[in-house]
Design an enzyme around this catalytic site. Sequence first.
Site, mmCIF file in Angstrom:
data_model
loop_
_atom_site.group_PDB
_atom_site.id
_atom_site.type_symbol
_atom_site.label_atom_id
_atom_site.label_comp_id
_atom_site.label_asym_id
_atom_site.label_seq_id
_atom_site.Cartn_x
_atom_site.Cartn_y
_atom_site.Cartn_z
ATOM 1 N N GLU A 1 0.806 -1.214 0.000
ATOM 2 C CA GLU A 1 0.000 0.000 0.000
ATOM 3 C C GLU A 1 0.839 1.263 0.000
ATOM 4 O O GLU A 1 0.351 2.326 -0.407
ATOM 5 C CB GLU A 1 -0.937 0.007 1.214
ATOM 6 N N GLY B 1 -12.485 -4.808 6.294
ATOM 7 C CA GLY B 1 -13.569 -5.739 6.020
ATOM 8 C C GLY B 1 -14.913 -5.062 6.238
ATOM 9 O O GLY B 1 -15.090 -4.299 7.190
ATOM 10 N N MET C 1 -7.489 -3.183 11.795
ATOM 11 C CA MET C 1 -6.658 -3.520 12.947
ATOM 12 C C MET C 1 -5.758 -2.399 13.458
ATOM 13 O O MET C 1 -4.973 -2.633 14.369
ATOM 14 C CB MET C 1 -5.789 -4.740 12.604
ATOM 15 N N GLU C 2 -5.879 -1.197 12.902
ATOM 16 C CA GLU C 2 -4.929 -0.147 13.298
ATOM 17 C C GLU C 2 -5.530 1.225 13.554
ATOM 18 O O GLU C 2 -5.036 1.993 14.386
ATOM 19 C CB GLU C 2 -3.836 0.009 12.218
ATOM 20 N N ASP D 1 -12.927 -7.051 1.553
ATOM 21 C CA ASP D 1 -13.657 -8.307 1.758
ATOM 22 C C ASP D 1 -14.889 -8.045 2.595
ATOM 23 O O ASP D 1 -15.109 -6.937 3.078
ATOM 24 C CB ASP D 1 -12.751 -9.338 2.444
#
Length: 254
Positions: A15, A81, A197-198, A221
């Site tokens: 990324e 997600g 997650m961050e 996703d």
Amino acid sequence: MKKRIIGIMGAMPEEIEGVVSLLNNCTSSSMGKRTYFSGQINGIDTVVVFSRWGKVAAATTVTTLIHEFKITELWFTGVAGAIDPDLKIGDVVVGKRLIQHDMDARPLMNQHEIPLLNKTYFESDASLLDMASKSVATIFKNSSLNSAIDAEDLNRFSITKPQLFIGDIASGDQFFSSNEQKQNLNNQLPDVLCVEMEGAAVAQVCYEYAIPFCIIRTISDAADANSHLDFPSFVKKIASKYATEIIKDIYSQF
């Protein structure tokens, strides 16, 4: 007036590759198992770094950006997600509020409340939020992704008319790969659009140091049992291109 120094973090190495390529006079330095790329984009001093996965890793990275590189604002690009059923792969969520879904110090305090701060949500800087939203809307409207991403890759992930969403993002040290996880989160936090997650950890650090921030997430996703199947390919073929195009347009607004 303090000199403007922009920090850009990405949750995956792929990324940041495209963003690093935008840097002029690029130099690199290693610190804490991370490589920080410094240079200028459109004449503005910028530092780009791969955050690593998870809240602790991301918090460590942004703290280094603040103390060692003296950044004055923080942009975070990455994947997420989908929790909201209206989200489709290829859509982009710009985080208005960030929350740590795995923070739970009950009965000492309310679920999701951050100890000592008396806060549950961290809000993105309004001006950065507006800039990010305009940039995402612009690249979708102008179909610039069609020139940056192979048609075959767009078709593979059924990306035809990606949409911009603005709202809540939840962060925690879990990769969502089951419908049960997804439903549990939706029951607890029905306003959350997506999960990663961050972001909320980065938001907390920026809040404590009074650094304006904005979190931008591309939906990779559906946060269900199939989440892992095409994840690496999506990051490489799609998300990395999204990040570069969005950052390019953001800098055109400065």
